[in-house]
Design a protein around this motif. Structure first.
Motif, PDB file in Angstrom:
ATOM      1  N   LEU A  15       0.837  -1.199   0.000  1.00  0.00           N
ATOM      2  CA  LEU A  15       0.000   0.000   0.000  1.00  0.00           C
ATOM      3  C   LEU A  15       0.875   1.253   0.000  1.00  0.00           C
ATOM      4  CD1 LEU A  15      -2.813   1.249   0.152  1.00  0.00           C
ATOM      5  CD2 LEU A  15      -2.772   0.892   2.607  1.00  0.00           C
ATOM      6  N   LYS A  16       1.885   1.273   0.842  1.00  0.00           N
ATOM      7  CA  LYS A  16       2.783   2.434   0.917  1.00  0.00           C
ATOM      8  C   LYS A  16       3.601   2.594  -0.369  1.00  0.00           C
ATOM      9  CE  LYS A  16       3.137   2.113   5.898  1.00  0.00           C
ATOM     10  NZ  LYS A  16       3.912   1.555   6.999  1.00  0.00           N
ATOM     11  N   VAL A  17       4.124   1.486  -0.867  1.00  0.00           N
ATOM     12  CA  VAL A  17       4.969   1.553  -2.069  1.00  0.00           C
ATOM     13  C   VAL A  17       4.139   1.960  -3.287  1.00  0.00           C
ATOM     14  CG1 VAL A  17       6.427   0.214  -3.641  1.00  0.00           C
ATOM     15  CG2 VAL A  17       6.684  -0.073  -1.175  1.00  0.00           C
ATOM     16  N   MET A  18       2.946   1.396  -3.436  1.00  0.00           N
ATOM     17  CA  MET A  18       2.122   1.751  -4.600  1.00  0.00           C
ATOM     18  C   MET A  18       1.692   3.206  -4.579  1.00  0.00           C
ATOM     19  SD  MET A  18      -0.336  -1.148  -6.073  1.00  0.00           S
ATOM     20  CE  MET A  18      -0.050  -2.785  -5.528  1.00  0.00           C
ATOM     21  N   PHE A  19       1.454   3.742  -3.404  1.00  0.00           N
ATOM     22  CA  PHE A  19       1.138   5.168  -3.318  1.00  0.00           C
ATOM     23  C   PHE A  19       2.316   6.003  -3.806  1.00  0.00           C
ATOM     24  CE2 PHE A  19      -2.636   5.351  -0.340  1.00  0.00           C
ATOM     25  CZ  PHE A  19      -3.374   6.166  -1.174  1.00  0.00           C
ATOM     26  N   ARG A  20       3.510   5.556  -3.512  1.00  0.00           N
ATOM     27  CA  ARG A  20       4.699   6.325  -3.853  1.00  0.00           C
ATOM     28  C   ARG A  20       5.112   6.159  -5.315  1.00  0.00           C
ATOM     29  NH1 ARG A  20       7.532   4.395   0.036  1.00  0.00           N
ATOM     30  NH2 ARG A  20       8.748   2.930  -1.173  1.00  0.00           N
ATOM     31  N   THR A  21       5.040   4.931  -5.827  1.00  0.00           N
ATOM     32  CA  THR A  21       5.591   4.673  -7.166  1.00  0.00           C
ATOM     33  C   THR A  21       4.562   4.199  -8.193  1.00  0.00           C
ATOM     34  OG1 THR A  21       6.224   2.404  -6.567  1.00  0.00           O
ATOM     35  CG2 THR A  21       7.878   4.128  -6.229  1.00  0.00           C
ATOM     36  N   GLY A  22       3.313   4.008  -7.780  1.00  0.00           N
ATOM     37  CA  GLY A  22       2.294   3.567  -8.719  1.00  0.00           C
ATOM     38  C   GLY A  22       2.328   2.068  -8.955  1.00  0.00           C
ATOM     39  N   TYR A  23       1.339   1.587  -9.675  1.00  0.00           N
ATOM     40  CA  TYR A  23       1.233   0.149  -9.954  1.00  0.00           C
ATOM     41  C   TYR A  23       2.386  -0.326 -10.824  1.00  0.00           C
ATOM     42  CZ  TYR A  23      -0.539  -4.207 -11.960  1.00  0.00           C
ATOM     43  OH  TYR A  23      -0.675  -5.508 -12.374  1.00  0.00           O
ATOM     44  N   HIS A  24       2.589   0.340 -11.952  1.00  0.00           N
ATOM     45  CA  HIS A  24       3.629  -0.111 -12.876  1.00  0.00           C
ATOM     46  C   HIS A  24       5.029   0.133 -12.323  1.00  0.00           C
ATOM     47  CE1 HIS A  24       0.826  -1.295 -15.938  1.00  0.00           C
ATOM     48  NE2 HIS A  24       0.258  -0.102 -15.943  1.00  0.00           N
ATOM     49  N   GLY A  25       5.186   1.131 -11.480  1.00  0.00           N
ATOM     50  CA  GLY A  25       6.492   1.437 -10.906  1.00  0.00           C
ATOM     51  C   GLY A  25       6.841   0.609  -9.690  1.00  0.00           C
ATOM     52  N   THR A  26       5.935  -0.231  -9.244  1.00  0.00           N
ATOM     53  CA  THR A  26       6.162  -1.054  -8.060  1.00  0.00           C
ATOM     54  C   THR A  26       6.590  -2.449  -8.474  1.00  0.00           C
ATOM     55  OG1 THR A  26       4.544   0.158  -6.743  1.00  0.00           O
ATOM     56  CG2 THR A  26       5.062  -2.065  -6.016  1.00  0.00           C
ATOM     57  N   SER A  27       7.722  -2.878  -7.951  1.00  0.00           N
ATOM     58  CA  SER A  27       8.188  -4.237  -8.233  1.00  0.00           C
ATOM     59  C   SER A  27       8.006  -5.108  -6.996  1.00  0.00           C
ATOM     60  CB  SER A  27       9.673  -4.223  -8.628  1.00  0.00           C
ATOM     61  OG  SER A  27      10.476  -3.901  -7.496  1.00  0.00           O
ATOM     62  N   VAL A  28       8.018  -6.413  -7.214  1.00  0.00           N
ATOM     63  CA  VAL A  28       7.931  -7.358  -6.104  1.00  0.00           C
ATOM     64  C   VAL A  28       9.088  -7.117  -5.150  1.00  0.00           C
ATOM     65  CG1 VAL A  28       8.066  -9.808  -5.486  1.00  0.00           C
ATOM     66  CG2 VAL A  28       6.654  -9.082  -7.427  1.00  0.00           C
ATOM     67  N   ARG A  29      10.253  -6.854  -5.680  1.00  0.00           N
ATOM     68  CA  ARG A  29      11.431  -6.592  -4.843  1.00  0.00           C
ATOM     69  C   ARG A  29      11.214  -5.359  -3.966  1.00  0.00           C
ATOM     70  NH1 ARG A  29      16.976  -6.880  -7.652  1.00  0.00           N
ATOM     71  NH2 ARG A  29      16.642  -9.029  -7.065  1.00  0.00           N
ATOM     72  N   ASP A  30      10.646  -4.290  -4.549  1.00  0.00           N
ATOM     73  CA  ASP A  30      10.364  -3.078  -3.764  1.00  0.00           C
ATOM     74  C   ASP A  30       9.469  -3.405  -2.569  1.00  0.00           C
ATOM     75  OD1 ASP A  30      11.723  -1.499  -5.650  1.00  0.00           O
ATOM     76  OD2 ASP A  30       9.881  -1.034  -6.755  1.00  0.00           O
ATOM     77  N   VAL A  31       8.437  -4.189  -2.831  1.00  0.00           N
ATOM     78  CA  VAL A  31       7.452  -4.502  -1.793  1.00  0.00           C
ATOM     79  C   VAL A  31       8.056  -5.394  -0.713  1.00  0.00           C
ATOM     80  CG1 VAL A  31       5.249  -5.648  -1.336  1.00  0.00           C
ATOM     81  CG2 VAL A  31       5.487  -4.170  -3.334  1.00  0.00           C
TER      82      VAL A  31
END
Length: 196
Positions: A15-31
């Motif tokens: 939730l936090k990562v997607m708010f910051r980088t969006g759906y396409h900008g979010t990777s499994v590694r980021d999460v």
């Protein structure tokens, strides 16, 4: 003793990562990095990034429904005042985030609805459910004579949510509450004005 599930931590981080980088900008590694979880735990809980995003969206919608209930179920206010109260609650939350973060439902509608049929379908379901308490409140306001009855409550609820999403998008660009305040002022002096 079985290992504790990391699913909630992954969803919270998502939730936090997607708010910051969006759906396409979010990777499994980021999460998984944000959750402090091994990458393998992601695939243990989610069959795809789409399925993960859908669960993140559901988690966000539960929070949103709580805010809707807080405002629209407040029997101490008139129905019209409850509608204003909801917009004020959201404005306060957006202010707390420096007007840089908007609504995940709106963000994913823009970003993912065109590339993911699964997310588009879930978003359509969310908007249909989200509209219901607003339509009920607007209908109550119409019956009490607080709001004009020219349009059906469902149409006005759709208008309110769609227009508010547009104001939030503009707010994110400007990083100020001007678009939100302009929307509230115009909407409650025109569409949601008290009949004379």
């Amino acid at each position: 003793m079985p290992k504790p599930s990391l699913k909630d931590a992954i969803l919270d981080a998502g939730l936090k990562v997607m708010f910051r980088t969006g759906y396409h900008g979010t990777s499994v590694r980021d999460v998984t990095t944000a959750a402090g979880a091994p990458q393998g735990s992601f695939t243990n809980h989610f069959r795809s990034k789409e399925a993960f995003a859908s669960e993140v969206l559901d988690r966000y919608f539960e929070i949103t429904k709580g805010l809707v209930a807080e405002a629209l179920e407040d029997a101490s206010l008139t129905p019209r005042a409850r509608l204003k109260r909801y917009l004020d609650i959201i404005t306060g939350r957006l202010e707390a985030d420096g007007y840089g973060r908007g609504c995940l439902i709106g963000d994913l509608s823009l970003e993912a609805a065109g590339s993911s049929e699964m997310l588009r379908t879930r978003l359509a379901e969310i908007f249909a459910e989200w509209r219901m308490p607003f339509a009920a409140c607007i209908g109550e306001a119409q019956r009490s004579g607080e709001i004009d009855s020219e349009f059906e409550p469902e149409e006005l609820a759709d208008f309110l949510l769609a227009s508010w999403q547009g104001a939030i998008l503009r707010m994110k660009v400007d990083r100020t509450p001007k678009a939100l305040e302009r929307f509230k002022s115009i909407a409650f002096k025109t569409v949601f004005k008290e009949p004379t």
